[in-house]
Write a protein that holds these residues in place. Structure first.
Motif, short mmCIF file in Angstrom:
data_model
loop_
_atom_site.label_atom_id
_atom_site.label_comp_id
_atom_site.label_asym_id
_atom_site.label_seq_id
_atom_site.Cartn_x
_atom_site.Cartn_y
_atom_site.Cartn_z
N LYS A 185 60.11 55.14 54.08
CA LYS A 185 60.49 56.05 52.87
C LYS A 185 60.81 57.36 53.14
O LYS A 185 61.68 57.97 52.60
CB LYS A 185 59.00 55.98 52.05
CG LYS A 185 59.75 56.68 50.74
CD LYS A 185 58.15 56.76 49.63
CE LYS A 185 58.26 57.38 48.37
NZ LYS A 185 57.35 57.52 47.58
N GLU A 186 60.14 57.92 54.14
CA GLU A 186 60.52 59.42 54.47
C GLU A 186 61.84 59.27 55.14
O GLU A 186 62.81 60.17 54.65
CB GLU A 186 59.62 59.82 55.53
CG GLU A 186 58.09 60.19 54.67
CD GLU A 186 57.26 60.84 55.85
OE1 GLU A 186 57.82 60.73 57.12
OE2 GLU A 186 56.15 60.88 55.57
N ASP A 187 62.41 58.15 56.02
CA ASP A 187 63.71 58.15 56.34
C ASP A 187 64.66 57.98 55.45
O ASP A 187 65.53 58.58 55.36
CB ASP A 187 63.63 57.12 57.58
CG ASP A 187 62.85 57.24 58.64
OD1 ASP A 187 62.45 58.49 58.91
OD2 ASP A 187 62.46 56.28 59.44
N LEU A 188 64.40 57.11 54.24
CA LEU A 188 65.27 56.78 53.24
C LEU A 188 65.47 58.08 52.54
O LEU A 188 66.57 58.38 52.38
CB LEU A 188 64.71 55.60 52.37
CG LEU A 188 65.44 55.42 51.22
CD1 LEU A 188 66.81 54.72 51.97
CD2 LEU A 188 64.83 54.24 50.41
N ASP A 189 64.46 58.71 52.25
CA ASP A 189 64.50 60.05 51.36
C ASP A 189 65.26 61.12 52.11
O ASP A 189 66.22 61.78 51.46
CB ASP A 189 63.24 60.75 51.10
CG ASP A 189 62.56 59.94 50.07
OD1 ASP A 189 62.87 59.02 49.38
OD2 ASP A 189 61.11 60.24 50.00
N ARG A 190 65.29 61.20 53.38
CA ARG A 190 66.06 62.18 54.15
C ARG A 190 67.67 61.84 54.11
O ARG A 190 68.46 62.78 54.00
CB ARG A 190 65.42 62.00 55.71
CG ARG A 190 66.07 63.11 56.57
CD ARG A 190 65.47 63.09 57.96
NE ARG A 190 65.18 61.83 58.37
CZ ARG A 190 66.28 61.05 59.27
NH1 ARG A 190 67.36 61.42 59.16
NH2 ARG A 190 65.95 59.81 59.57
N LYS A 191 67.77 60.31 54.42
CA LYS A 191 69.25 59.87 54.40
C LYS A 191 69.91 60.18 52.92
O LYS A 191 70.95 60.38 52.77
CB LYS A 191 69.11 58.43 54.69
CG LYS A 191 68.87 58.06 56.02
CD LYS A 191 69.04 56.73 56.52
CE LYS A 191 68.63 56.48 58.09
NZ LYS A 191 68.76 54.94 58.22
N ILE A 192 69.10 59.88 51.81
CA ILE A 192 69.57 60.44 50.51
C ILE A 192 69.87 61.71 50.26
O ILE A 192 71.07 61.87 49.74
CB ILE A 192 68.38 59.79 49.46
CG1 ILE A 192 68.24 58.15 49.48
CG2 ILE A 192 68.91 60.18 48.12
CD1 ILE A 192 67.18 57.70 48.46
N LYS A 193 68.84 62.60 50.78
CA LYS A 193 69.41 63.98 50.58
C LYS A 193 70.52 64.28 51.62
O LYS A 193 71.43 65.24 51.04
CB LYS A 193 68.18 64.63 51.21
CG LYS A 193 66.78 64.59 50.21
CD LYS A 193 65.82 65.45 50.88
CE LYS A 193 64.58 65.59 49.95
NZ LYS A 193 63.46 66.37 50.61
N GLU A 194 70.64 63.59 52.64
CA GLU A 194 71.93 63.97 53.25
C GLU A 194 73.19 63.38 52.52
O GLU A 194 74.28 64.25 52.63
CB GLU A 194 71.81 63.25 54.76
CG GLU A 194 70.55 63.94 55.45
CD GLU A 194 70.66 63.06 56.99
OE1 GLU A 194 71.20 61.96 57.29
OE2 GLU A 194 69.72 63.49 57.73
#
Length: 513
Positions: A123-132
């Motif tokens: 989830k943290e990886d996904l949030d980070r990618k969404i922010k990017e």
């Protein structure tokens, strides 16, 4: 003077004699007293010894009772110790099992915790990618995410308002246009619901005869003709004092019709004997099968339904001799088919397909084998077997919510089935449960090895079981009647009592060539 002296001397002599007697009496008394004392001492000694013996016996008895009570108490203490040890062992075992379950739960908890941590990382990886991605989109569009969100929300609000107003106007216009049509449809459905015939089935058929002389010929010598007719048809033939009438009793309308037609032919022909009875019954059974097929064909032609498999047509004709909650099944199915056609045509759907589904919706109530499944599922499987369309198959299987509906024909069939069954005088629960109970009774006896036919007669108060003479002996027939009676008593609910009659008949057949 001399006389006085003499008297004094006499007195003195008398006194001396008395004293001597007294001395003797005192000695005797002393001797008796000594003897009595001695005897009393002896008796006292005996009583003392008896009391001592009684005391010893009482002591021994009390000691024995005390020892027995002590032994019983010790035995109870020993049993209590054993139960305590067993309880301790059980508690130890339960504690071990509980510890084992706790360890297993700890293991499962650890695995779940590991999975949760893995999901959190993803989830943290996904949030980070969404922010990017959002940052990249903001750079490309020149707008921040909040600004883009506000613009999108305003556009969606305006579009939703426009569509909502358009939809409301369309619904109002459609309601005004269809109000007259809906009123007509309600009137048509009401007329259709109350104008049809209320067909209530019963379990008795009256066979009229010209004269009471025919009764004797039907009974035959020693009752052999009536027994052969009952064994061949499974219908109870009641010949009583009713003038010019014979009563045919049985829960199966097909059997009653076969018995009626066979009796008609036998009485008309005049030759009534067991061999002729079996020949006529077999002929009538074939005739009834042909009439069943003909009834199915007439029904499909009347409803304008074409292309049905011949087996489905035969099952439709068989509905003529079946009832559902006291309502004739064929009449009910025709009624549902007409209602479905009317409703589908008013809704702009395929009326022919709706009539087809309505006619076949209860086809699962008349299969030859009657498996232990809901009739809607049985009918659906039959429709699948004989290549009916998916809409028809789904309507049959879903008309009692046995499965999910996937087209508009299915709810129409369900509603029309409810309309047909709910009209006044359409159904009677008592007849349906009565027929079901008699059918279960026959099937229960038919499951035994060696049983060839079973017939429930006399309104379910008697069950006649026909067995093969080459498979079951006379002794086994007695045991079979007892076993069937015991099983019916244990597994079924019925009023009064049921008589089980096992019939074993030996036949010798030869052919002259």
């Amino acid at each position: 003077m001399s006389i006085v002296i003499i008297a004094i001397i006499a007195v003195i002599c008398s006194a001396a004699g008395c004293y001597a007697g007294y001395s003797i009496t005192s000695k005797i008394v002393r001797n008796k007293k000594a003897a009595i004392l001695k005897e009393a001492e002896s008796a006292g000694e005996m009583i003392k010894k008896e009391k001592i013996l009684q005391a010893k016996e009482k002591f021994i008895q009390l000691k024995s009772e005390h020892d027995r009570a002590v032994n019983e108490r010790n035995q109870k203490l020993s049993q209590s110790e054993q139960r305590a040890k067993q309880l301790e062992n059980n508690l130890t075992q339960q504690q071990d099992e509980l510890n084992k379950k706790i360890r297993e739960q700890d293991s499962v908890r650890e695995r779940l915790q590991a999975q949760i941590e893995s999901v959190e990382r993803k989830k943290e990886d996904l949030d980070r990618k969404i922010k990017e991605q959002n940052t990249r989109l903001e750079q490309i569009s020149g707008l921040s995410s909040d600004e883009a969100k506000n613009i999108l929300i305003e556009n969606m609000k305006e579009e939703a308002k426009t569509e909502a107003m358009t939809y409301v106007n369309e619904v109002m216009e459609e309601a005004k246009m269809s109000a007259n049509k809906e009123a007509k449809k309600i009137v048509v459905q009401t007329i259709q619901r109350v104008a049809t015939e209320a067909a209530i089935e019963n379990s008795v058929t009256v066979f009229n005869i010209e004269s009471d002389e025919v009764k004797g010929r039907i009974i035959g010598r020693e009752g052999r003709n009536i027994r052969a007719l009952e064994a061949a048809t499974g219908i109870e033939i009641i010949v009583d004092d009713t003038p010019e009438a014979i009563i045919l009793s049985g829960f199966d309308p097909v059997r009653r019709e076969i018995a009626r037609l066979a009796l008609h032919q036998l009485v008309t022909d005049g030759r009534i004997h067991p061999a002729r009875i079996e020949e006529v019954v077999a002929k009538v059974q074939k005739q009834i099968e042909e009439e069943i097929v003909e009834a199915g064909k007439r029904t499909t032609i009347d409803l304008g339904i074409h292309g049905l498999h011949p087996e489905l047509i035969r099952l439709i004709g068989k509905m003529k001799y079946r009832s559902s909650y006291g309502q004739n099944l064929l009449q009910h199915s025709r009624e549902v088919a007409n209602l479905c056609g009317i409703m589908a045509s008013e809704l702009g759907l395929n009326a022919k397909m709706a009539r087809r589904a309505g006619l076949l919706h209860d086809i699962g109530k008349v299969p030859d084998d009657e498996p232990e499944l809901p009739h809607a599922i049985i009918g659906m499987k039959l429709a699948e077997k004989f290549k009916e369309k998916p809409e028809v198959i789904n309507a049959i299987g879903a008309h009692h919510d046995e499965m999910e509906m996937n087209n508009l024909i299915s709810p129409i069939v369900q509603v029309c089935d409810a309309i047909s069954g709910a009209r006044p005088g359409a159904r009677r629960e008592v007849v349906e449960s009565y027929i079901k109970r008699l059918k279960e009774m026959e099937d229960m006896a038919l499951a035994y090895p060696g049983v060839m036919k079973t017939y429930a007669i006399q309104a379910g108060r008697e069950l006649r079981v026909i067995v093969g003479s080459e498979k079951i002996t006379d002794q086994e027939a007695d045991s079979l009647s007892h076993d069937i009676a015991k099983k019916i008593q244990d597994e079924m609910t019925y009023p009064g009592q049921v008589k089980i009659t096992v019939i074993r008949e030996t036949r010798s057949v030869s052919y002259a060539k």
